[in-house]
Scaffold this motif. Structure first.
Motif, PDB file in Angstrom:
ATOM      1  N   GLY A 155     100.010  14.435  45.706  1.00 33.71           N
ATOM      2  CA  GLY A 155      99.485  13.569  44.600  1.00 33.71           C
ATOM      3  C   GLY A 155      99.452  12.277  44.474  1.00 33.71           C
ATOM      4  N   TRP A 156     100.201  11.651  45.601  1.00 28.26           N
ATOM      5  CA  TRP A 156     100.220  10.102  45.415  1.00 28.26           C
ATOM      6  C   TRP A 156      99.259   9.477  46.216  1.00 28.26           C
ATOM      7  N   THR A 157      99.096   8.424  46.066  1.00 30.27           N
ATOM      8  CA  THR A 157      98.059   7.734  46.854  1.00 30.27           C
ATOM      9  C   THR A 157      98.588   6.559  47.723  1.00 30.27           C
ATOM     10  N   LEU A 158      98.005   6.535  48.930  1.00 25.54           N
ATOM     11  CA  LEU A 158      98.330   5.859  50.283  1.00 25.54           C
ATOM     12  C   LEU A 158      97.236   4.764  50.413  1.00 25.54           C
ATOM     13  N   LYS A 159      97.682   3.457  50.307  1.00 24.86           N
ATOM     14  CA  LYS A 159      96.629   2.357  50.133  1.00 24.86           C
ATOM     15  C   LYS A 159      96.681   1.691  51.776  1.00 24.86           C
ATOM     16  N   ILE A 160      95.660   1.602  52.418  1.00 25.53           N
ATOM     17  CA  ILE A 160      95.959   1.099  53.643  1.00 25.53           C
ATOM     18  C   ILE A 160      94.513   0.523  54.045  1.00 25.53           C
ATOM     19  N   SER A 161      94.651  -0.602  54.927  1.00 23.27           N
ATOM     20  CA  SER A 161      93.585  -1.303  55.470  1.00 23.27           C
ATOM     21  C   SER A 161      93.596  -1.093  57.170  1.00 23.27           C
ATOM     22  N   VAL A 162      92.205  -0.891  57.362  1.00 24.55           N
ATOM     23  CA  VAL A 162      91.989  -0.717  58.975  1.00 24.55           C
ATOM     24  C   VAL A 162      91.803  -2.220  59.578  1.00 24.55           C
ATOM     25  N   SER A 163      92.122  -3.130  58.967  1.00 23.38           N
ATOM     26  CA  SER A 163      92.340  -4.554  59.583  1.00 23.38           C
ATOM     27  C   SER A 163      93.799  -4.755  60.133  1.00 23.38           C
ATOM     28  N   GLN A 164      94.547  -3.996  59.802  1.00 23.22           N
ATOM     29  CA  GLN A 164      95.922  -3.824  60.275  1.00 23.22           C
ATOM     30  C   GLN A 164      96.003  -2.864  61.432  1.00 23.22           C
ATOM     31  N   ASN A 165      96.953  -3.088  62.311  1.00 27.15           N
ATOM     32  CA  ASN A 165      97.265  -2.318  63.566  1.00 27.15           C
ATOM     33  C   ASN A 165      97.691  -0.942  62.979  1.00 27.15           C
ATOM     34  N   ALA A 166      96.925   0.219  63.752  1.00 26.62           N
ATOM     35  CA  ALA A 166      97.368   1.393  63.258  1.00 26.62           C
ATOM     36  C   ALA A 166      98.592   1.940  63.484  1.00 26.62           C
ATOM     37  N   GLU A 190     103.461   7.246  42.489  1.00 23.58           N
ATOM     38  CA  GLU A 190     102.215   6.770  42.182  1.00 23.58           C
ATOM     39  C   GLU A 190     101.119   6.443  43.401  1.00 23.58           C
ATOM     40  N   TYR A 191     101.959   5.663  44.091  1.00 24.63           N
ATOM     41  CA  TYR A 191     101.337   4.976  45.280  1.00 24.63           C
ATOM     42  C   TYR A 191     102.107   4.168  46.294  1.00 24.63           C
ATOM     43  N   ILE A 192     101.876   4.205  47.665  1.00 28.46           N
ATOM     44  CA  ILE A 192     102.418   3.121  48.598  1.00 28.46           C
ATOM     45  C   ILE A 192     101.440   2.633  49.046  1.00 28.46           C
ATOM     46  N   ASP A 193     101.327   1.030  49.066  1.00 33.58           N
ATOM     47  CA  ASP A 193     100.484   0.033  49.363  1.00 33.58           C
ATOM     48  C   ASP A 193     100.842  -0.560  50.632  1.00 33.58           C
ATOM     49  N   LEU A 194     100.091  -0.541  51.428  1.00 36.91           N
ATOM     50  CA  LEU A 194     100.614  -1.147  53.133  1.00 36.91           C
ATOM     51  C   LEU A 194      99.493  -2.079  53.484  1.00 36.91           C
ATOM     52  N   ARG A 195      98.737  -2.583  52.314  1.00 29.70           N
ATOM     53  CA  ARG A 195      97.404  -3.449  52.945  1.00 29.70           C
ATOM     54  C   ARG A 195      97.716  -4.968  53.143  1.00 29.70           C
ATOM     55  N   VAL A 196      99.104  -5.352  52.687  1.00 29.93           N
ATOM     56  CA  VAL A 196      99.554  -6.822  52.925  1.00 29.93           C
ATOM     57  C   VAL A 196     100.252  -6.620  54.316  1.00 29.93           C
ATOM     58  N   PRO A 197     100.044  -7.584  55.295  1.00 25.34           N
ATOM     59  CA  PRO A 197     100.845  -7.294  56.460  1.00 25.34           C
ATOM     60  C   PRO A 197     102.399  -7.558  56.213  1.00 25.34           C
ATOM     61  N   ASN A 198     103.111  -6.926  56.772  1.00 23.84           N
ATOM     62  CA  ASN A 198     104.781  -7.022  56.580  1.00 23.84           C
ATOM     63  C   ASN A 198     105.284  -7.007  55.338  1.00 23.84           C
ATOM     64  N   LYS A 199     104.683  -6.200  54.279  1.00 23.88           N
ATOM     65  CA  LYS A 199     104.899  -5.889  52.817  1.00 23.88           C
ATOM     66  C   LYS A 199     104.560  -4.613  52.792  1.00 23.88           C
ATOM     67  N   VAL A 200     105.451  -3.656  51.887  1.00 23.54           N
ATOM     68  CA  VAL A 200     105.493  -2.684  51.313  1.00 23.54           C
ATOM     69  C   VAL A 200     105.544  -2.896  49.857  1.00 23.54           C
TER      70      VAL A 200
END
Length: 206
Positions: A155-166, A190-200
């Protein structure tokens, strides 16, 4: 007294000359027509083969992902090309995406870049196999289609960016989940945000 010999030119009758000329012109005309027919057949056959080849390339109907907007869903192959349109479907067997970018979607056109599609498929598969994390529907609203929000089975959201290394994204996610589980169950996320490099970034429901 020496005799002189004179060569006598034999002239063909006029009607024979006319017949020969007609045969010559008819033969030439036949050759021109035959050459034109052969050239037409060659180019027509070449065009047919090219069209057949193009049609063959478009017939790749291996379902890799489904991208939806409201109630319209487009089926994509591994090249990101839509080959079918249907109503909204359910299930986790393929990659499900929700498009909110406002762009025009059509059958027969490339809707998603194949490199982006491959990254998303890889992340979905590895997240399930390595982390036991089931990614359901992904949502994107950016024009460049680089950021995606995936709802998880919990039920929570994972925020990712394909511009980062998979690989790095998956490793960071693994570490973040391990750290979060030390303090609270992930069901309260509620969410985990991995879109910013080297930050969670992550947030719990209040």
């Amino acid at each position: 007294m020496a005799e002189k010999f004179r060569r006598i030119k034999r002239q063909q009758p006029r009607f024979i000359k006319k017949i020969s000329q007609k045969i010559f012109w008819v033969t030439g005309l036949i050759l021109i027509v035959a050459t034109g027919i052969m050239a037409w057949f060659y180019f027509d056959q070449t065009a047919f083969n090219q069209n057949s080849s193009n049609k063959t390339k478009e017939i790749d109907r291996t379902l890799a992902a489904i991208i939806c907007r409201t109630e319209e869903c487009f089926w994509l192959n591994e090249s990101g090309i839509s080959f079918n349109k249907s109503g909204r479907t359910a299930g986790n067997l393929v990659l499900n995406l929700e498009d909110k970018s406002g762009r025009n979607l059509k059958v027969g056109e490339k809707i998603l870049d194949p490199a982006i599609l491959a990254e998303l498929l890889f992340i979905k598969q590895r997240a399930y196999e390595d982390l036991g994390l089931s990614l359901r529907t992904g949502q994107t609203d950016g024009a460049v289609l680089s950021d995606f929000d995936f709802t998880t089975k919990e039920g929570w959201t994972l925020k990712i960016s394909v511009s980062q290394n998979a690989y790095k994204t998956l490793e960071t996610l693994k570490q973040a989940l391990a750290e979060i589980k030390k303090t609270a169950p992930t069901s309260g996320l509620e969410y985990i945000d991995l879109r910013v490099p080297n930050k969670v970034y992550y947030k719990f429901f209040r």
